[in-house]
Design a protein around this motif. Structure first.
Motif, PDB file in Angstrom:
ATOM      1  N   LYS A   1       0.813  -1.219   0.000  1.00 40.49           N
ATOM      2  CA  LYS A   1       0.000   0.000   0.000  1.00 40.49           C
ATOM      3  C   LYS A   1       0.845   1.267   0.000  1.00 40.49           C
ATOM      4  N   ARG A   2       2.127   1.155   0.346  1.00 41.61           N
ATOM      5  CA  ARG A   2       3.026   2.311   0.325  1.00 41.61           C
ATOM      6  C   ARG A   2       3.685   2.484  -1.045  1.00 41.61           C
ATOM      7  N   GLY A   3       3.334   1.596  -1.982  1.00 39.34           N
ATOM      8  CA  GLY A   3       3.894   1.701  -3.330  1.00 39.34           C
ATOM      9  C   GLY A   3       5.256   1.055  -3.471  1.00 39.34           C
ATOM     10  N   GLU A   4       5.666   0.267  -2.483  1.00 38.48           N
ATOM     11  CA  GLU A   4       6.966  -0.413  -2.532  1.00 38.48           C
ATOM     12  C   GLU A   4       6.784  -1.799  -3.138  1.00 38.48           C
ATOM     13  N   GLY A   5       7.585  -2.124  -4.127  1.00 41.98           N
ATOM     14  CA  GLY A   5       7.445  -3.396  -4.813  1.00 41.98           C
ATOM     15  C   GLY A   5       8.534  -4.384  -4.433  1.00 41.98           C
ATOM     16  N   VAL A   6       8.199  -5.665  -4.438  1.00 48.54           N
ATOM     17  CA  VAL A   6       9.180  -6.716  -4.173  1.00 48.54           C
ATOM     18  C   VAL A   6       8.954  -7.875  -5.135  1.00 48.54           C
ATOM     19  N   PHE A   7      10.041  -8.508  -5.532  1.00 48.29           N
ATOM     20  CA  PHE A   7       9.961  -9.710  -6.357  1.00 48.29           C
ATOM     21  C   PHE A   7       9.785 -10.931  -5.460  1.00 48.29           C
ATOM     22  N   ILE A   8       8.986 -11.857  -5.945  1.00 52.28           N
ATOM     23  CA  ILE A   8       8.845 -13.156  -5.287  1.00 52.28           C
ATOM     24  C   ILE A   8       9.152 -14.246  -6.310  1.00 52.28           C
ATOM     25  N   ASN A   9       9.197 -15.487  -5.847  1.00 46.36           N
ATOM     26  CA  ASN A   9       9.390 -16.652  -6.713  1.00 46.36           C
ATOM     27  C   ASN A   9      10.676 -16.538  -7.531  1.00 46.36           C
ATOM     28  N   LEU A  10      11.808 -16.544  -6.827  1.00 49.84           N
ATOM     29  CA  LEU A  10      13.109 -16.470  -7.487  1.00 49.84           C
ATOM     30  C   LEU A  10      13.756 -17.846  -7.640  1.00 49.84           C
ATOM     31  N   GLU A  11      12.938 -18.887  -7.718  1.00 53.11           N
ATOM     32  CA  GLU A  11      13.488 -20.244  -7.804  1.00 53.11           C
ATOM     33  C   GLU A  11      14.268 -20.480  -9.090  1.00 53.11           C
ATOM     34  N   ASN A  12      13.990 -19.674 -10.131  1.00 56.14           N
ATOM     35  CA  ASN A  12      14.709 -19.823 -11.402  1.00 56.14           C
ATOM     36  C   ASN A  12      15.790 -18.765 -11.586  1.00 56.14           C
ATOM     37  N   ALA A  13      16.073 -17.982 -10.550  1.00 55.52           N
ATOM     38  CA  ALA A  13      17.068 -16.917 -10.672  1.00 55.52           C
ATOM     39  C   ALA A  13      18.455 -17.495 -10.949  1.00 55.52           C
ATOM     40  N   GLN A  14      19.195 -16.795 -11.812  1.00 58.58           N
ATOM     41  CA  GLN A  14      20.549 -17.230 -12.130  1.00 58.58           C
ATOM     42  C   GLN A  14      21.327 -16.073 -12.752  1.00 58.58           C
ATOM     43  N   GLU A  15      22.650 -16.188 -12.688  1.00 56.10           N
ATOM     44  CA  GLU A  15      23.512 -15.179 -13.289  1.00 56.10           C
ATOM     45  C   GLU A  15      23.687 -15.467 -14.774  1.00 56.10           C
ATOM     46  N   THR A  16      23.289 -14.511 -15.604  1.00 57.64           N
ATOM     47  CA  THR A  16      23.449 -14.649 -17.044  1.00 57.64           C
ATOM     48  C   THR A  16      23.282 -13.265 -17.669  1.00 57.64           C
ATOM     49  N   THR A  17      23.194 -13.209 -18.984  1.00 53.78           N
ATOM     50  CA  THR A  17      23.055 -11.928 -19.676  1.00 53.78           C
ATOM     51  C   THR A  17      21.783 -11.198 -19.242  1.00 53.78           C
ATOM     52  N   PRO A  18      21.838  -9.872 -19.127  1.00 53.79           N
ATOM     53  CA  PRO A  18      20.651  -9.134 -18.680  1.00 53.79           C
ATOM     54  C   PRO A  18      19.470  -9.232 -19.640  1.00 53.79           C
ATOM     55  N   ILE A  19      19.720  -9.573 -20.895  1.00 54.11           N
ATOM     56  CA  ILE A  19      18.602  -9.603 -21.841  1.00 54.11           C
ATOM     57  C   ILE A  19      17.733 -10.844 -21.675  1.00 54.11           C
ATOM     58  N   GLN A  20      18.157 -11.809 -20.864  1.00 54.08           N
ATOM     59  CA  GLN A  20      17.358 -13.023 -20.725  1.00 54.08           C
ATOM     60  C   GLN A  20      16.000 -12.724 -20.099  1.00 54.08           C
ATOM     61  N   ASP A  21      15.998 -11.971 -18.994  1.00 48.87           N
ATOM     62  CA  ASP A  21      14.723 -11.599 -18.373  1.00 48.87           C
ATOM     63  C   ASP A  21      13.851 -10.822 -19.349  1.00 48.87           C
ATOM     64  N   LEU A  22      14.464  -9.881 -20.061  1.00 49.55           N
ATOM     65  CA  LEU A  22      13.713  -9.037 -20.983  1.00 49.55           C
ATOM     66  C   LEU A  22      13.123  -9.843 -22.137  1.00 49.55           C
ATOM     67  N   THR A  23      13.960 -10.681 -22.754  1.00 42.87           N
ATOM     68  CA  THR A  23      13.494 -11.461 -23.904  1.00 42.87           C
ATOM     69  C   THR A  23      12.388 -12.426 -23.503  1.00 42.87           C
ATOM     70  N   ASN A  24      12.601 -13.153 -22.424  1.00 40.18           N
ATOM     71  CA  ASN A  24      11.598 -14.134 -21.998  1.00 40.18           C
ATOM     72  C   ASN A  24      10.271 -13.464 -21.661  1.00 40.18           C
ATOM     73  N   TYR A  25      10.347 -12.313 -20.993  1.00 42.45           N
ATOM     74  CA  TYR A  25       9.105 -11.631 -20.637  1.00 42.45           C
ATOM     75  C   TYR A  25       8.389 -11.095 -21.876  1.00 42.45           C
ATOM     76  N   TYR A  26       9.111 -10.328 -22.682  1.00 41.92           N
ATOM     77  CA  TYR A  26       8.463  -9.676 -23.821  1.00 41.92           C
ATOM     78  C   TYR A  26       7.979 -10.676 -24.863  1.00 41.92           C
ATOM     79  N   LYS A  27       8.755 -11.716 -25.119  1.00 41.72           N
ATOM     80  CA  LYS A  27       8.309 -12.734 -26.083  1.00 41.72           C
ATOM     81  C   LYS A  27       6.947 -13.306 -25.674  1.00 41.72           C
ATOM     82  N   GLY A  28       6.807 -13.562 -24.375  1.00 42.48           N
ATOM     83  CA  GLY A  28       5.542 -14.111 -23.896  1.00 42.48           C
ATOM     84  C   GLY A  28       4.416 -13.100 -23.886  1.00 42.48           C
TER      85      GLY A  28
END
Length: 344
Positions: A221-248
């Motif tokens: 309610k204060r406008g603060e956001g948090v990520f959940i469900n990081l079970e697939n988190a990993q170190e790789t190129t920054p475009i992976q999150d972007l590509t996977n999200y936008y493609k879908g």
């Protein structure tokens, strides 16, 4: 919905945290636990993903780097972050009461991409480019894309050679030049990326969320956001999150909404993509991935689908490609505009 598992089972798990539940209910894939100490979220974990991707270490690493927009994971009295019970594995988090994303969906997405940019920025590392691995990746991808192109071209040649075309063949012929154009653009961006990477000593890796979704980003309610469900988190190129999200996200009816480009701008205000990263991102985005596999499926027709089903499926793939084309074109416009300003 009241939780269906025996209360004793949840009580045994929570006892390891010295927490006594009053009652609980299922909300999505988590158990919402009400206690005198507060409200908690208990989630059954995919044990392979949790340990393979080092869920706990990733969350703690983000917090150590000062990134607070991620839900913490509590440890038991014995210091364990993952609890095993009856061959299943669980972890405990605070319950975050999120505002309804639909109340201002665009703002919710802006916050998510802003936080994603901050997460990538706070975890970025320089990594020496492995030239051999680079060559293998390029060769593997171009070989696969060349085979896809053969499928695309062979099918239209066969279709145009028919005295009467099927509805599917006619639809494909209508779409073909757009499909081929997307293929050529993606290959051109890939070639430019490879050329630049051959002269680049270092590249960047960041902590990717791994399953970016608006349902995995909660805003209080204060406008603060948090990520959940990081079970697939990993170190790789920054475009992976972007590509996977936008493609879908573009798998929908035809849309031309600048909002999606604005979300990327919010991301880049906090973590600007390098030229080579943008080239690879545009290549991955623009490549018409679905068509060769759909043609092969149509030729086999072993799934019992009708001509109408296949025509509808092909149209959906075409809409997906057109939506991405608009998104990519707006990115290019912004890049060209920025270059024009620099040249003044």
């Amino acid at each position: 919905m009241l939780y269906s598992k025996p209360k004793d089972e949840i009580s045994v798990i929570l006892a390891q945290y010295h927490i006594v539940p009053n009652y609980f209910e299922t909300v999505g894939k988590v158990v919402k636990v009400y206690t005198n100490q507060g409200v908690f979220a208990l989630k059954e974990a995919n044990v392979d993903r949790v340990y393979r991707n080092n869920l706990v270490e990733n969350v703690r690493s983000l917090q150590d780097k000062g990134f607070r927009s991620v839900v913490p994971i509590y440890h038991t009295q014995n210091g364990e972050y993952i609890v095993e019970f009856n061959t299943k594995h669980y972890y405990l988090m605070p319950w975050i009461e999120s505002v309804d994303a639909r109340s201002d969906e665009n703002l919710h997405f802006q916050r998510m991409f802003t936080s994603l940019g901050k997460m990538h920025g706070s975890t970025q590392k320089e990594k020496k480019v492995d030239k051999d691995q680079l060559q293998v990746h390029y060769d593997t991808l171009t070989k696969r894309w060349s085979k896809d192109k053969d499928v695309l071209e062979n099918f239209i040649e066969a279709a145009e050679g028919n005295w009467y075309m099927s509805p599917y063949e006619l639809s494909y012929c209508t779409y073909f030049h757009k499909i081929l154009s997307a293929h050529q653009f993606a290959r051109g961006q890939l070639d430019e990326w490879f050329k630049k990477m051959k002269d680049t000593e270092n590249t960047r890796v960041v902590m990717n969320h791994g399953n970016l979704s608006i349902s995995h980003f909660l805003v209080n309610k204060r406008g603060e956001g948090v990520f959940i469900n990081l079970e697939n988190a990993q170190e790789t190129t920054p475009i992976q999150d972007l590509t996977n999200y936008y493609k879908g996200s573009f798998k929908t009816y035809p849309i031309q909404q600048p909002d999606r480009n604005n979300w990327l701008k919010m991301y880049e205000k906090n973590f600007s993509l390098r030229e080579e990263e943008r080239l690879l991102f545009l290549s991955y985005m623009a490549y018409p991935t679905q068509f060769s596999s759909k043609i092969n499926s149509y030729l086999k027709r072993s799934d019992g689908s009708t001509e109408k089903d296949n025509v509808r499926d092909l149209l959906s793939a075409y809409w997906h490609m057109i939506n991405i084309e608009y998104f990519v074109s707006k990115i290019q416009e912004d890049v060209e505009a920025a270059k024009a300003i620099e040249d003044l």
